[in-house]
Design a protein around this motif. Sequence first.
Motif, PDB file in Angstrom:
ATOM      1  N   GLY A  52      75.379   8.852 -39.375  1.00 25.34           N
ATOM      2  CA  GLY A  52      75.304   8.330 -40.744  1.00 25.34           C
ATOM      3  C   GLY A  52      73.903   8.142 -41.267  1.00 25.34           C
ATOM      4  O   GLY A  52      73.690   7.497 -42.298  1.00 25.34           O
TER       5      GLY A  52
ATOM      6  N   TYR B 214      83.903   7.082 -43.588  1.00 26.08           N
ATOM      7  CA  TYR B 214      82.905   6.965 -42.520  1.00 26.08           C
ATOM      8  C   TYR B 214      82.579   5.506 -42.185  1.00 26.08           C
ATOM      9  O   TYR B 214      82.439   5.154 -41.015  1.00 26.08           O
ATOM     10  CB  TYR B 214      81.617   7.706 -42.908  1.00 26.08           C
ATOM     11  CG  TYR B 214      80.515   7.485 -41.897  1.00 26.08           C
ATOM     12  CD1 TYR B 214      80.498   8.184 -40.696  1.00 26.08           C
ATOM     13  CD2 TYR B 214      79.517   6.531 -42.109  1.00 26.08           C
ATOM     14  CE1 TYR B 214      79.522   7.953 -39.739  1.00 26.08           C
ATOM     15  CE2 TYR B 214      78.536   6.293 -41.168  1.00 26.08           C
ATOM     16  CZ  TYR B 214      78.549   7.010 -39.982  1.00 26.08           C
ATOM     17  OH  TYR B 214      77.577   6.758 -39.034  1.00 26.08           O
TER      18      TYR B 214
ATOM     19  N   ILE C 134      76.542  13.046 -44.583  1.00 33.66           N
ATOM     20  CA  ILE C 134      76.714  11.922 -43.651  1.00 33.66           C
ATOM     21  C   ILE C 134      75.599  11.960 -42.608  1.00 33.66           C
ATOM     22  O   ILE C 134      74.922  10.972 -42.367  1.00 33.66           O
ATOM     23  CB  ILE C 134      78.107  11.953 -42.976  1.00 33.66           C
ATOM     24  CG1 ILE C 134      79.209  11.740 -44.027  1.00 33.66           C
ATOM     25  CG2 ILE C 134      78.203  10.872 -41.892  1.00 33.66           C
ATOM     26  CD1 ILE C 134      80.628  11.915 -43.516  1.00 33.66           C
TER      27      ILE C 134
ATOM     28  N   ASP D 183      80.070   5.733 -49.278  1.00 32.94           N
ATOM     29  CA  ASP D 183      81.019   6.060 -48.215  1.00 32.94           C
ATOM     30  C   ASP D 183      81.508   7.491 -48.409  1.00 32.94           C
ATOM     31  O   ASP D 183      81.534   8.001 -49.523  1.00 32.94           O
ATOM     32  CB  ASP D 183      82.204   5.089 -48.234  1.00 32.94           C
ATOM     33  CG  ASP D 183      82.950   5.062 -46.891  1.00 32.94           C
ATOM     34  OD1 ASP D 183      82.522   5.783 -45.957  1.00 32.94           O
ATOM     35  OD2 ASP D 183      83.939   4.334 -46.780  1.00 32.94           O
TER      36      ASP D 183
ATOM     37  N   LEU E   3      73.430   9.555 -44.804  1.00 34.70           N
ATOM     38  CA  LEU E   3      74.167   8.701 -45.745  1.00 34.70           C
ATOM     39  C   LEU E   3      73.421   7.393 -45.997  1.00 34.70           C
ATOM     40  O   LEU E   3      73.326   6.919 -47.133  1.00 34.70           O
ATOM     41  CB  LEU E   3      75.570   8.418 -45.194  1.00 34.70           C
ATOM     42  CG  LEU E   3      76.595   7.845 -46.176  1.00 34.70           C
ATOM     43  CD1 LEU E   3      76.905   8.825 -47.298  1.00 34.70           C
ATOM     44  CD2 LEU E   3      77.880   7.464 -45.456  1.00 34.70           C
TER      45      LEU E   3
END
Length: 206
Positions: free
Chosen positions: A107, A138, A103, A134, A110
Motif C-alpha cells: 500500500g 485494501y 496500491i 481506498d 496508495l
Amino acid sequence: MKQVTATGTTVEEAVKSALAQLQTTEERVEITIVDEGKKGVFGIFGARPAIVKAVLKQDPIEEAKKFLLDISEKMGAPIAIEVVGEGRNIQFVLTGEKIALLIGKRGQTLNSLQYLTQLVINRYSDQYINILLDAEDYRKRRNDTLTQLAERLAQKALRTGQNVALEPMPSYERKVIHAALAENKRVKTYSSGNDPHRHLVISPIK
C-alpha cells in the motif's frame, strides 16, 4: 477561477445578479464590494449603481478528484472515484482495471497518493479535511493483516522478553496496532523515531 462583476441599485441586488450569472449560492463565492452605489436626489439625479465582484470558490473535493484522475492517467492506470462521507472526513474509493499499480507494495503507493491528495484538498478548503483513499477494499484487508501481525509479534515479545520493533508505517496504521493490543495487559505499545521512519514498538511488561 470563475468571476463576474455585477451591478444593481443596491449591493444586495448586485450580489443577486452576480449569483444568478454564476448559477451558484452565496456560500460558494467570495464577494468584494467595488462600489456601494449612491441613491441620488429623488433616486434619479446623481444616482450611481452598486458594483460587486464575485469569485467562485474552488470545490476542494472536486480539485482533489481532478488531481487524482490526472495522476492516475499519467501512471497508465485510469480510475473512477466514488466519494463517501461528508464534512471533515472523506473517503475516496478508487476503481480501475490497473488498480494494483495505485496500491503498490504494502500500500505504499496508495499511502503516498493519499498524502498528496490530503495536501491538495486542504489547499482549497476553509476547514481541515481528513481524507482516506481506498481501493479494492485494501484498507480493510490491510487492517486485518496488521491485527494478526500485532498479535503474532506480541507473542514474540512475551516469549523472548525483548522489545519488538515494527517497520515504519503511517500513523493510522500504527493506530490499528495500538488498538489491537489495547486490551492485552502483558504488553505495551509506543511509537518511536521521526516520520517517515516513525515506527511502533511492542514491549513486554515485566
